[in-house]
Motif scaffolding. Structure first.
Motif, PDB file in Angstrom:
ATOM      1  N   ARG A   1      -5.775  -8.518  -2.279  1.00  8.63           N
ATOM      2  CA  ARG A   1      -6.541  -7.407  -2.843  1.00  8.63           C
ATOM      3  C   ARG A   1      -7.315  -6.672  -1.764  1.00  8.63           C
ATOM      4  O   ARG A   1      -7.391  -5.434  -1.764  1.00  8.63           O
ATOM      5  CB  ARG A   1      -7.512  -7.920  -3.916  1.00  8.63           C
ATOM      6  CG  ARG A   1      -6.881  -8.651  -5.075  1.00  8.63           C
ATOM      7  CD  ARG A   1      -5.752  -7.887  -5.723  1.00  8.63           C
ATOM      8  NE  ARG A   1      -6.131  -6.570  -6.202  1.00  8.63           N
ATOM      9  CZ  ARG A   1      -5.296  -5.737  -6.822  1.00  8.63           C
ATOM     10  NH1 ARG A   1      -4.040  -6.092  -7.018  1.00  8.63           N
ATOM     11  NH2 ARG A   1      -5.711  -4.568  -7.241  1.00  8.63           N
ATOM     12  N   VAL A   2      -7.894  -7.423  -0.834  1.00  6.49           N
ATOM     13  CA  VAL A   2      -8.652  -6.794   0.253  1.00  6.49           C
ATOM     14  C   VAL A   2      -7.722  -5.945   1.113  1.00  6.49           C
ATOM     15  O   VAL A   2      -8.040  -4.794   1.454  1.00  6.49           O
ATOM     16  CB  VAL A   2      -9.362  -7.858   1.115  1.00  6.49           C
ATOM     17  CG1 VAL A   2      -9.914  -7.228   2.393  1.00  6.49           C
ATOM     18  CG2 VAL A   2     -10.487  -8.510   0.326  1.00  6.49           C
ATOM     19  N   ASN A   3      -6.563  -6.502   1.476  1.00  3.28           N
ATOM     20  CA  ASN A   3      -5.609  -5.749   2.292  1.00  3.28           C
ATOM     21  C   ASN A   3      -5.101  -4.512   1.565  1.00  3.28           C
ATOM     22  O   ASN A   3      -4.961  -3.436   2.162  1.00  3.28           O
ATOM     23  CB  ASN A   3      -4.428  -6.637   2.689  1.00  3.28           C
ATOM     24  CG  ASN A   3      -4.791  -7.645   3.760  1.00  3.28           C
ATOM     25  OD1 ASN A   3      -5.784  -7.483   4.471  1.00  3.28           O
ATOM     26  ND2 ASN A   3      -3.985  -8.694   3.881  1.00  3.28           N
TER      27      ASN A   3
ATOM     28  N   LYS B   1       2.131   6.735   7.428  1.00  3.27           N
ATOM     29  CA  LYS B   1       2.657   5.390   7.184  1.00  3.27           C
ATOM     30  C   LYS B   1       1.823   4.434   8.024  1.00  3.27           C
ATOM     31  O   LYS B   1       1.510   4.710   9.185  1.00  3.27           O
ATOM     32  CB  LYS B   1       4.140   5.284   7.542  1.00  3.27           C
ATOM     33  CG  LYS B   1       4.463   5.541   9.000  1.00  3.27           C
ATOM     34  CD  LYS B   1       5.942   5.319   9.287  1.00  3.27           C
ATOM     35  CE  LYS B   1       6.239   5.520  10.780  1.00  3.27           C
ATOM     36  NZ  LYS B   1       7.653   5.264  11.108  1.00  3.27           N
ATOM     37  N   THR B   2       1.447   3.314   7.447  1.00  2.81           N
ATOM     38  CA  THR B   2       0.593   2.378   8.160  1.00  2.81           C
ATOM     39  C   THR B   2       0.710   0.994   7.545  1.00  2.81           C
ATOM     40  O   THR B   2       1.333   0.826   6.486  1.00  2.81           O
ATOM     41  CB  THR B   2      -0.879   2.852   8.134  1.00  2.81           C
ATOM     42  OG1 THR B   2      -1.668   2.036   8.998  1.00  2.81           O
ATOM     43  CG2 THR B   2      -1.453   2.785   6.723  1.00  2.81           C
TER      44      THR B   2
ATOM     45  N   LYS C   1       1.190 -10.937   9.669  1.00  4.20           N
ATOM     46  CA  LYS C   1       2.230 -11.910   9.315  1.00  4.20           C
ATOM     47  C   LYS C   1       2.580 -11.825   7.827  1.00  4.20           C
ATOM     48  O   LYS C   1       2.881 -10.761   7.321  1.00  4.20           O
ATOM     49  CB  LYS C   1       1.788 -13.310   9.733  1.00  4.20           C
ATOM     50  CG  LYS C   1       1.601 -13.447  11.242  1.00  4.20           C
ATOM     51  CD  LYS C   1       1.229 -14.859  11.646  1.00  4.20           C
ATOM     52  CE  LYS C   1       1.091 -14.971  13.164  1.00  4.20           C
ATOM     53  NZ  LYS C   1       0.724 -16.339  13.600  1.00  4.20           N
ATOM     54  N   SER C   2       2.516 -12.935   7.114  1.00  2.00           N
ATOM     55  CA  SER C   2       2.944 -12.944   5.713  1.00  2.00           C
ATOM     56  C   SER C   2       2.015 -12.143   4.810  1.00  2.00           C
ATOM     57  O   SER C   2       2.375 -11.806   3.686  1.00  2.00           O
ATOM     58  CB  SER C   2       3.035 -14.388   5.198  1.00  2.00           C
ATOM     59  OG  SER C   2       1.770 -15.022   5.261  1.00  2.00           O
ATOM     60  N   GLY C   3       0.828 -11.809   5.303  1.00  2.00           N
ATOM     61  CA  GLY C   3      -0.118 -11.050   4.490  1.00  2.00           C
ATOM     62  C   GLY C   3      -0.064  -9.556   4.729  1.00  2.00           C
ATOM     63  O   GLY C   3      -0.872  -8.802   4.171  1.00  2.00           O
ATOM     64  N   LYS C   4       0.896  -9.112   5.543  1.00  2.00           N
ATOM     65  CA  LYS C   4       0.974  -7.688   5.880  1.00  2.00           C
ATOM     66  C   LYS C   4       1.474  -6.866   4.695  1.00  2.00           C
ATOM     67  O   LYS C   4       2.380  -7.274   3.973  1.00  2.00           O
ATOM     68  CB  LYS C   4       1.896  -7.482   7.077  1.00  2.00           C
ATOM     69  CG  LYS C   4       2.018  -6.029   7.528  1.00  2.00           C
ATOM     70  CD  LYS C   4       2.913  -5.882   8.747  1.00  2.00           C
ATOM     71  CE  LYS C   4       2.235  -6.434   9.986  1.00  2.00           C
ATOM     72  NZ  LYS C   4       3.019  -6.134  11.216  1.00  2.00           N
ATOM     73  N   ILE C   5       0.865  -5.696   4.505  1.00  2.00           N
ATOM     74  CA  ILE C   5       1.307  -4.750   3.477  1.00  2.00           C
ATOM     75  C   ILE C   5       1.649  -3.435   4.161  1.00  2.00           C
ATOM     76  O   ILE C   5       0.882  -2.928   4.988  1.00  2.00           O
ATOM     77  CB  ILE C   5       0.225  -4.507   2.409  1.00  2.00           C
ATOM     78  CG1 ILE C   5      -0.279  -5.826   1.827  1.00  2.00           C
ATOM     79  CG2 ILE C   5       0.784  -3.629   1.284  1.00  2.00           C
ATOM     80  CD1 ILE C   5      -1.395  -5.645   0.813  1.00  2.00           C
TER      81      ILE C   5
ATOM     82  N   TYR D   1       4.089   1.411  -1.476  1.00  3.69           N
ATOM     83  CA  TYR D   1       3.621   0.284  -0.673  1.00  3.69           C
ATOM     84  C   TYR D   1       4.368  -0.976  -1.082  1.00  3.69           C
ATOM     85  O   TYR D   1       4.890  -1.078  -2.196  1.00  3.69           O
ATOM     86  CB  TYR D   1       2.103   0.086  -0.768  1.00  3.69           C
ATOM     87  CG  TYR D   1       1.533  -0.234  -2.129  1.00  3.69           C
ATOM     88  CD1 TYR D   1       1.548  -1.529  -2.642  1.00  3.69           C
ATOM     89  CD2 TYR D   1       0.922   0.761  -2.891  1.00  3.69           C
ATOM     90  CE1 TYR D   1       0.989  -1.829  -3.875  1.00  3.69           C
ATOM     91  CE2 TYR D   1       0.361   0.476  -4.129  1.00  3.69           C
ATOM     92  CZ  TYR D   1       0.395  -0.816  -4.618  1.00  3.69           C
ATOM     93  OH  TYR D   1      -0.158  -1.110  -5.842  1.00  3.69           O
ATOM     94  N   SER D   2       4.425  -1.919  -0.146  1.00 10.59           N
ATOM     95  CA  SER D   2       5.183  -3.144  -0.388  1.00 10.59           C
ATOM     96  C   SER D   2       4.788  -4.209   0.625  1.00 10.59           C
ATOM     97  O   SER D   2       4.297  -3.894   1.718  1.00 10.59           O
ATOM     98  CB  SER D   2       6.689  -2.859  -0.272  1.00 10.59           C
ATOM     99  OG  SER D   2       7.445  -4.048  -0.440  1.00 10.59           O
ATOM    100  N   ASP D   3       5.016  -5.455   0.260  1.00 16.85           N
ATOM    101  CA  ASP D   3       4.820  -6.540   1.220  1.00 16.85           C
ATOM    102  C   ASP D   3       6.075  -6.740   2.067  1.00 16.85           C
ATOM    103  O   ASP D   3       6.112  -7.628   2.921  1.00 16.85           O
ATOM    104  CB  ASP D   3       4.452  -7.842   0.500  1.00 16.85           C
ATOM    105  CG  ASP D   3       5.547  -8.317  -0.449  1.00 16.85           C
ATOM    106  OD1 ASP D   3       6.342  -7.472  -0.924  1.00 16.85           O
ATOM    107  OD2 ASP D   3       5.600  -9.530  -0.724  1.00 16.85           O
ATOM    108  N   GLU D   4       7.097  -5.908   1.847  1.00 14.09           N
ATOM    109  CA  GLU D   4       8.324  -5.942   2.640  1.00 14.09           C
ATOM    110  C   GLU D   4       8.442  -4.657   3.460  1.00 14.09           C
ATOM    111  O   GLU D   4       8.121  -3.569   2.979  1.00 14.09           O
ATOM    112  CB  GLU D   4       9.551  -6.090   1.734  1.00 14.09           C
ATOM    113  CG  GLU D   4       9.560  -7.380   0.927  1.00 14.09           C
ATOM    114  CD  GLU D   4      10.790  -7.486   0.039  1.00 14.09           C
ATOM    115  OE1 GLU D   4      11.613  -6.544   0.045  1.00 14.09           O
ATOM    116  OE2 GLU D   4      10.922  -8.505  -0.662  1.00 14.09           O
ATOM    117  N   HIS D   5       8.928  -4.790   4.684  1.00 14.64           N
ATOM    118  CA  HIS D   5       9.071  -3.631   5.568  1.00 14.64           C
ATOM    119  C   HIS D   5      10.098  -2.648   5.004  1.00 14.64           C
ATOM    120  O   HIS D   5      11.201  -3.039   4.620  1.00 14.64           O
ATOM    121  CB  HIS D   5       9.518  -4.096   6.958  1.00 14.64           C
ATOM    122  CG  HIS D   5       9.744  -2.974   7.917  1.00 14.64           C
ATOM    123  ND1 HIS D   5      10.965  -2.350   8.065  1.00 14.64           N
ATOM    124  CD2 HIS D   5       8.896  -2.345   8.764  1.00 14.64           C
ATOM    125  CE1 HIS D   5      10.864  -1.391   8.969  1.00 14.64           C
ATOM    126  NE2 HIS D   5       9.625  -1.368   9.407  1.00 14.64           N
TER     127      HIS D   5
END
Length: 237
Positions: A47-49, A69-70, A75-79, A126-130
Motif C-alpha cells: 500500500r505504501v509503495n 513511467k516510473t 525487488k519483489s516489492g517493486k511496482i 500499474y502492475s507488480d510485473e514489468h
C-alpha cells in the motif's frame, strides 16, 4: 488476467458518440481492467509503495509533457506505473484526469496488483510485473451496432484510418488526429495514440495489426473505438 469491462465500454461509447455530434469533449470513464483480487495488496508495504507510485504519477506526469513511467519499491516489492494523457489536452485537464484515474483504480480495483484505467483524456496502468516497452496485442473494439455508415464512405474510412495509423507513429507524441471530408455525407473524425514507452516501429505495427484484426467487427459502423494496452484508436461521425 480478466477481460475488459465490456458493459462499461459500451455505455461510455454511446455517450462519446453523442458528444462527438455536439462537438463537446468531456472526460468520461471509457474502460477498466483489474487483475484478480490478491489479499497481499492489503500488506502495508504494498500500500505504501502504491500510494507513493500514484503520487509520483499524479504530481509529475502532467508536467512531463503528459507522460511518465516510473517504479517504486525494490525487488519483489517493486511496482511499475505509467500514465499518459491524450496529446491535445491541457496540462490542467491532464492533471485532473490523472487524479480521477487514480481514484477510479483505488476504488474499483482496490485488491488488484495489475490495473488499467482508460478515461477520455488519459490512461493509467500499474502492475507488480514489468511491462515498460513490452508490446501486448490485447485489445477490444467497441462499436455502435445500430448506427451504420453509408457504403460509399466505408472503404474510404478504412483507408483513411490506415493512413492515420501510419502517421501516428511518426509524430513527436505518437498522437494524431485527422478529418475526412465525405462530401454530402458529412465529415468523419479519426484519432490514434500509442503509449510512449514503446518504439515507433512497435506503435505502427500495433495500430496496423489492430485495424486488420477488427476490420470485420468495425465493418460499416458509423462510430467505433479500439482500446489496447498501448493504443487507442477512434473513428466517429
Amino acid at each position: 488476467m480478466v477481460d475488459f469491462d465490456v458493459q462499461t465500454l459500451v455505455v461510455c461509447f454511446v455517450f462519446m458518440l453523442s458528444l462527438a455530434i455536439c462537438h463537446a469533449d468531456r472526460n468520461l470513464k471509457s474502460a477498466l481492467q483489474c487483475s484478480d483480487a490478491d489479499n497481499s495488496t492489503l500488506e502495508s508495504s504494498f500500500r505504501v509503495n502504491l500510494d507513493n507510485l500514484l503520487g509520483l504519477l499524479t504530481e509529475k506526469g502532467p508536467s512531463s509533457n503528459g507522460f511518465l513511467k516510473t517504479t517504486v519499491g525494490r525487488k519483489s516489492g517493486k511496482i511499475y506505473g505509467l500514465m499518459q494523457c491524450r496529446g491535445d489536452i491541457s496540462a490542467e485537464n491532464c492533471a485532473n484526469c490523472t487524479r480521477e484515474s487514480t481514484a477510479v483504480a483505488l476504488r474499483d480495483c482496490s485488491k488488484s496488483k495489475t490495473v488499467l484505467v482508460w478515461l477520455t483524456w488519459c490512461f493509467l496502468r500499474y502492475s507488480d510485473e514489468h511491462f515498460f516497452g513490452v508490446w501486448d496485442q490485447s485489445s477490444t473494439a467497441i462499436v455502435n451496432e445500430t448506427n451504420f455508415d453509408n457504403t460509399s464512405v466505408i472503404s474510404r474510412g478504412l483507408a483513411f484510418m490506415s493512413e492515420v495509423a501510419v502517421t501516428t507513429s511518426k509524430q513527436p507524441l505518437m498522437f494524431y488526429t485527422a478529418v475526412l471530408d465525405a462530401g454530402r455525407f458529412g465529415k468523419r473524425y479519426g484519432m490514434a495514440q500509442c503509449t510512449r514507452d514503446i518504439s515507433r516501429a512497435d506503435c505502427s505495427r500495433c495500430l496496423d495489426t489492430q485495424l486488420m484484426t477488427f476490420r470485420t467487427t468495425i465493418g460499416n459502423k458509423r462510430g467505433w473505438e479500439v482500446y489496447g494496452f498501448q493504443l487507442h484508436v477512434v473513428w466517429y461521425h
